[in-house]
Every structure is written in structure tokens, then in C-alpha cells.
Design a protein around this motif. Structure first.
Motif, mmCIF file in Angstrom:
data_model
loop_
_atom_site.group_PDB
_atom_site.id
_atom_site.type_symbol
_atom_site.label_atom_id
_atom_site.label_comp_id
_atom_site.label_asym_id
_atom_site.label_seq_id
_atom_site.Cartn_x
_atom_site.Cartn_y
_atom_site.Cartn_z
ATOM 1 N N ALA A 76 0.810 -1.225 0.000
ATOM 2 C CA ALA A 76 0.000 0.000 0.000
ATOM 3 C C ALA A 76 0.841 1.273 0.000
ATOM 4 O O ALA A 76 0.303 2.354 -0.269
ATOM 5 N N LEU A 77 2.124 1.157 0.312
ATOM 6 C CA LEU A 77 2.960 2.351 0.451
ATOM 7 C C LEU A 77 3.762 2.613 -0.827
ATOM 8 O O LEU A 77 4.209 1.682 -1.481
ATOM 9 N N PRO A 78 3.973 3.889 -1.154
ATOM 10 C CA PRO A 78 4.687 4.220 -2.389
ATOM 11 C C PRO A 78 6.205 4.138 -2.267
ATOM 12 O O PRO A 78 6.917 4.255 -3.269
ATOM 13 N N VAL A 79 6.705 3.975 -1.051
ATOM 14 C CA VAL A 79 8.154 3.907 -0.799
ATOM 15 C C VAL A 79 8.424 2.741 0.145
ATOM 16 O O VAL A 79 7.501 2.205 0.775
ATOM 17 N N PRO A 80 9.679 2.314 0.275
ATOM 18 C CA PRO A 80 9.983 1.206 1.190
ATOM 19 C C PRO A 80 9.594 1.510 2.639
ATOM 20 O O PRO A 80 9.544 2.665 3.063
ATOM 21 N N LEU A 81 9.333 0.431 3.375
ATOM 22 C CA LEU A 81 8.948 0.510 4.785
ATOM 23 C C LEU A 81 10.085 -0.021 5.647
ATOM 24 O O LEU A 81 10.720 -1.025 5.303
ATOM 25 N N ALA A 82 10.352 0.649 6.759
ATOM 26 C CA ALA A 82 11.271 0.141 7.782
ATOM 27 C C ALA A 82 10.525 0.082 9.101
ATOM 28 O O ALA A 82 9.686 0.949 9.380
ATOM 29 N N VAL A 83 10.788 -0.945 9.910
ATOM 30 C CA VAL A 83 10.066 -1.113 11.169
ATOM 31 C C VAL A 83 11.051 -1.127 12.336
ATOM 32 O O VAL A 83 12.176 -1.623 12.216
ATOM 33 N N GLU A 84 10.600 -0.575 13.464
ATOM 34 C CA GLU A 84 11.462 -0.345 14.624
ATOM 35 C C GLU A 84 11.182 -1.330 15.754
ATOM 36 O O GLU A 84 10.023 -1.588 16.099
ATOM 37 N N ASN A 85 12.248 -1.829 16.358
ATOM 38 C CA ASN A 85 12.139 -2.576 17.613
ATOM 39 C C ASN A 85 11.743 -1.605 18.726
ATOM 40 O O ASN A 85 12.173 -0.450 18.726
ATOM 41 N N ILE A 86 10.899 -2.051 19.655
ATOM 42 C CA ILE A 86 10.407 -1.120 20.676
ATOM 43 C C ILE A 86 10.961 -1.445 22.054
ATOM 44 O O ILE A 86 11.479 -2.537 22.309
ATOM 45 N N ALA A 87 10.836 -0.478 22.957
ATOM 46 C CA ALA A 87 11.182 -0.666 24.364
ATOM 47 C C ALA A 87 10.006 -1.300 25.087
ATOM 48 O O ALA A 87 8.849 -1.074 24.717
ATOM 49 N N ALA A 88 10.288 -2.094 26.099
ATOM 50 C CA ALA A 88 9.204 -2.779 26.817
ATOM 51 C C ALA A 88 9.481 -2.805 28.306
ATOM 52 O O ALA A 88 10.623 -2.964 28.744
ATOM 53 N N LEU A 89 8.414 -2.649 29.075
ATOM 54 C CA LEU A 89 8.496 -2.790 30.527
ATOM 55 C C LEU A 89 8.201 -4.216 30.982
ATOM 56 O O LEU A 89 8.518 -4.581 32.101
ATOM 57 N N LEU A 90 7.570 -4.992 30.128
ATOM 58 C CA LEU A 90 7.158 -6.336 30.518
ATOM 59 C C LEU A 90 7.443 -7.323 29.403
ATOM 60 O O LEU A 90 7.670 -6.941 28.258
ATOM 61 N N ALA A 91 7.450 -8.612 29.766
ATOM 62 C CA ALA A 91 7.717 -9.680 28.800
ATOM 63 C C ALA A 91 6.529 -10.627 28.747
ATOM 64 O O ALA A 91 5.829 -10.849 29.750
ATOM 65 N N TRP A 92 6.281 -11.179 27.562
ATOM 66 C CA TRP A 92 5.226 -12.172 27.390
ATOM 67 C C TRP A 92 5.713 -13.534 27.884
ATOM 68 O O TRP A 92 6.871 -13.906 27.643
ATOM 69 N N PRO A 93 4.855 -14.300 28.533
ATOM 70 C CA PRO A 93 5.243 -15.672 28.886
ATOM 71 C C PRO A 93 5.254 -16.561 27.645
ATOM 72 O O PRO A 93 4.539 -16.298 26.676
ATOM 73 N N GLY A 94 6.086 -17.593 27.680
ATOM 74 C CA GLY A 94 6.079 -18.583 26.602
ATOM 75 C C GLY A 94 6.631 -18.110 25.283
ATOM 76 O O GLY A 94 6.246 -18.625 24.224
ATOM 77 N N GLU A 95 7.543 -17.140 25.299
ATOM 78 C CA GLU A 95 8.112 -16.675 24.033
ATOM 79 C C GLU A 95 9.025 -17.750 23.446
ATOM 80 O O GLU A 95 9.700 -18.489 24.167
#
Length: 448
Positions: free
Chosen positions: A135-154
């Protein structure tokens, strides 16, 4: 990938300073804060000087269980075209949950929340990114985010998750070294291990930002100076690859321009140190290769055609994300496996952020309510999840406060009621004298 150079996050509060800053090759603007038909004069002047402007989205929710919203994608595309940007960026995060997949009300986080590093979540994220890329006319880049918590069972580390994501979709990566530091403090994850697992050739550019530690929890505030550990991670990254661009982010508590320039100099120093390490490492590699034969790499195979992800995977992800978000913003029970204390820290942080952003979106509210604003809003947020944007949140807060009989001061209550009436209707209320007199007469009659 196009070389970007040294950049800084463009914000209205520091627009004049950014224009005068030496050595700025490019800037990044929050996409949702830019109107394609009415670009800020500052951004127009920067573009005329040849400074690249990249829109950075925060509300698409590519890591959510639902497919990306077409209207949001269209808006992001319009901003990329209006700014003449070489790419657009977003986050690997979910920002809302609920809705048809879970037969529950839609909830808005008002914040970037981590996706579980599971096969289901990766499958959904990959398909969502492919939809966005188309859908975008130019390339997309995605960012890793900061987190305060972790999901179980990763099932994967952050580096493995990002490697598979880039490998399967060809998406570029925006690596935030400050977020790697945040996850090191809050989740015990080794930044060096994450960098070693990354496909560094996929990096579009790098974010650097500051934060603060409180009671053993690192808060990625973007309102404090860049600390030494973040610069050390940047040096490690630069020793592995020369990133196309590096950008300083600052979103609040803006210092004097001279301090921002010193932070940019420190960032450049960290890069130079990393490049020096890389040069020394290349010398050692060449010496080792001189005494042994190196087998040529095997040719890369074309990736298989991407299958369409089943709604079952989306529903499983939706149920987990809705349960977590509901616990964070609506006070429902904490889902099994989550750290209750850390979830409480995240819930309080979300409430404080909501209060701060609403105060910016509707600055009249803290002016009208004074010291009452923050405690009143936090009490409201504890039992009233955000179901729309921040402007809707401001109206809902004011309406709920009035319905509950507050504020006690009659004059403050009158001002708040006038503010709410002015903004809650389909069109602004008329200011014509005859209409204002009719409203005042009606109020008098209703009080009798």
C-alpha cells in the motif's frame, strides 16, 4: 540503501533550533502530527535546503491481530508523498486490541506495546507488513520497541525474531539502540547478543535516545540525555556495520540547542569509536584468511511464496493481546504468566502518558482544572479505557467529570462545561450575540 547521515527528530518545539543546527542531513517527523496539505513552514524550508524528511508512524499497529487499517495506510502514504520521503517507518508493536476477532469492545493503548515473540505473532506480523508494503509508495522500515514487561512462553529472542521478519518480508529495520538498553534493564536481554543475531545489512537507520531508571525499571522517556550505556551499544553496532543514518530522538523536556548539539557530537564520537574497532577487526580477519582457504558462500535461494495467514492464528493472538491490554487499561485480572508487579508499573505508566498527552492535545483542561487535573484524570483513566484518539479521550474525561458532579468549584465547573459544549457537538457553537443570549436564557430557565 540511501545514505542518510546525521539526523534529529523534528518537533514543533525545537523547529527553529533544528533549522539552525549545523551538520543536520535529515529529520524525522511524527507522521500523525503532519497534515499533507498544510506542511509546517519549517519542514518546507528544510526540504528546500535539501534536508531529507522521513515520516515516522506511531499508530498503525502492525503487530496487532487485525490487518492494517486501509485509511491509516493511505494517510501514511500521503505523508510520504507530500514530504518526498525515500522511505517511511513504523513500529513492531500493537496499539489496540479487541473488536470483532474477540467479540469485545475495541481498546486503545495510546502507547506502543510489545508483541509476543511467537510463531503465531511472527506469521501475523509478516502478513501485516506485506499488506503495508503493497500500500505504500516507498519502502517501509520497522522499529524494535522498548518494553516494561515480557510475554510468557516466548519462542524466540529479539534478534531471531527480527532476523526472521526481515528474511521473510524483505522489510528494512530501524534499530533503536536505546530500546535495546531498555530491554536489557527491564527484561535481562543482552544487547550484544541481539546485535549479533540481527541481519545488519537490513538496517535502514538507527535511533538514539535517553531515558531514566526508577526503582530498577528503565523508562524510555525521550526526555533525558542519552546515557553512556546507550552510546556503548551504538559503538558495538557501528563496529559491525556502518548504518546508513543515525538520528537523535527527543520528545519532551527540550534542552537548549547547544546541549542537543553536544549530544549529536557524542553520538558521532560513539560511531567513530565503533568504526575504528571495525577497521582493526578487518585487519585481523585478512591476516587469518591469508593462511587458510575460505569456501565461497552458497547461493541464496529465492524465498517461497508467502501463504495467507489463517484467521485462527489472528484470533489466538487477538485473545492474548486483548487480555493483556484489558488488564493494563481496564483493571481486569492479570493474565496467567505475566509479572503482576511489572504489569502494574506499565499500567501506571500508560495512565501518566495519557494524562500528559491529553494535556498537550487539550491544554485548556489543565488551565481550567489547575492542580485537580492530574489526580482527576488518573482516577478517570483507571476505570475508563481509551476507545478513540486523545482528542476523544479529552472530551470523554471532561464529560465524565461533569456527570460525576465535579468539579466542586462552581466557576471551574462552569468553565469546564463551556469548554466541553464548545467541542462536543458536530459543529462549533455559534458565537453570534442572539444565539449566545438564547443559550444563556435557556440555562436560566432550566435552573428554575
Amino acid at each position: 540503501m540511501e545514505r542518510l547521515g546525521t539526523g534529529i527528530g523534528w518537533r514543533p518545539e525545537i523547529a527553529d533550533a533544528v533549522e539552525r543546527m549545523p551538520g543536520i542531513d535529515w529529520v524525522e517527523a511524527v507522521a500523525e502530527n503532519v497534515c499533507p496539505g498544510h506542511l509546517p513552514d519549517s519542514l518546507l524550508r528544510l526540504r528546500e535546503r535539501g534536508v531529507t524528511v522521513i515520516p515516522h508512524g506511531v499508530s498503525l499497529g502492525l503487530g496487532g491481530a487485525d490487518r492494517p487499517d486501509e485509511a491509516r495506510l493511505t494517510a501514511l502514504a500521503e505523508r510520504a508523498e507530500a514530504l518526498g520521503s525515500p522511505l517511511v517507518t513504523e513500529h513492531i508493536a500493537f496499539v489496540r486490541a479487541g473488536g470483532p476477532l474477540t467479540a469485545s469492545p475495541l481498546l486503545e493503548a495510546g502507547h506502543l506495546l510489545p508483541v509476543p515473540r511467537t510463531r503465531d505473532a511472527l506469521d501475523v506480523l509478516c502478513e501485516n507488513i506485506r499488506i503495508a508494503q503493497d500500500a505504500l509508495p516507498v519502502p517501509l522500515a520497522v522499529e524494535n520497541i522498548a518494553a516494561l514487561l515480557a510475554w510468557p512462553g516466548e519462542e524466540m529472542t529479539e534478534g531471531q525474531f527480527l532476523y526472521d521478519l526481515a528474511d521473510r518480508t524483505g522489510v528494512r529495520l530501524l534499530i533503536d539502540v536505546a530500546n535495546l538498553h531498555t530491554n536489557h534493564v527491564n527484561r535481562g536481554e543482552d544487547p550484544a547478543k541481539a546485535l549479533a543475531e540481527l541481519p545488519v545489512e537490513a538496517i535502514a537507520y538507527v535511533h538514539v535516545a535517553g531515558g531514566v531508571e526508577r526503582d530498577g525499571v528503565w523508562h524510555d522517556t525521550h526526555a533525558h540525555p542519552v546515557p553512556a550505556p546507550v552510546l556503548a551499544i551504538l559503538t558495538d553496532l557501528a563496529s559491525r556495520v556502518s548504518p546508513p543514518g543515525v538520528l537523535l530522538e527527543r520528545d519532551d523536556n527540550f534542552p537548549e540547542p547547544a546541549e542537543l548539539e553536544r549530544e549529536l557530537e557524542a553520538i558521532q564520537g560513539a560511531l567513530t569509536k565503533g568504526w575504528a574497532r571495525s577497521a582493526a577487526s578487518r585487519v585481523r580477519v585478512r591476516e587469518a584468511q591469508a593462511v587458510r582457504t575460505v569456501e565461497p558462500p552458497a547461493p541464496a535461494l529465492a524465498p517461497p511464496a508467502a501463504p495467507r495467514i489463517s484467521d485462527c492464528a489472528r484470533q489466538r493472538l487477538a485473545l492474548g493481546q486483548t487480555a493483556l491490554l484489558s488488564a493494563l487499561v481496564a483493571g481486569t485480572p492479570v493474565p496467567d504468566g505475566f509479572d503482576r508487579v511489572r504489569l502494574g508499573v506499565q499500567a501506571r505508566a500508560l495512565g501518566v502518558k495519557r494524562a500528559d498527552v491529553v494535556a498537550k492535545v487539550a491544554p485548556e483542561l489543565p488551565e481550567i482544572l489547575g492542580e485537580l487535573y492530574r489526580p482527576a484524570f488518573l482516577a478517570y483513566a483507571h476505570s475508563h479505557p481509551m476507545t478513540g484518539g486523545y482528542r476523544r479521550d479529552a472530551l470523554d474525561f471532561a464529560g465524565q467529570l461533569l456527570l460525576s458532579g465535579g468539579p466542586e468549584d462552581a466557576e471551574v465547573r462552569r468553565e469546564l462545561r463551556e469548554w466541553w459544549l464548545e467541542r462536543s457537538g458536530p459543529v462549533p457553537r455559534s458565537t453570534r450575540p442572539a444565539v449566545r443570549l438564547a443559550r444563556a436564557t435557556r440555562r436560566v430557565l432550566l435552573r428554575r
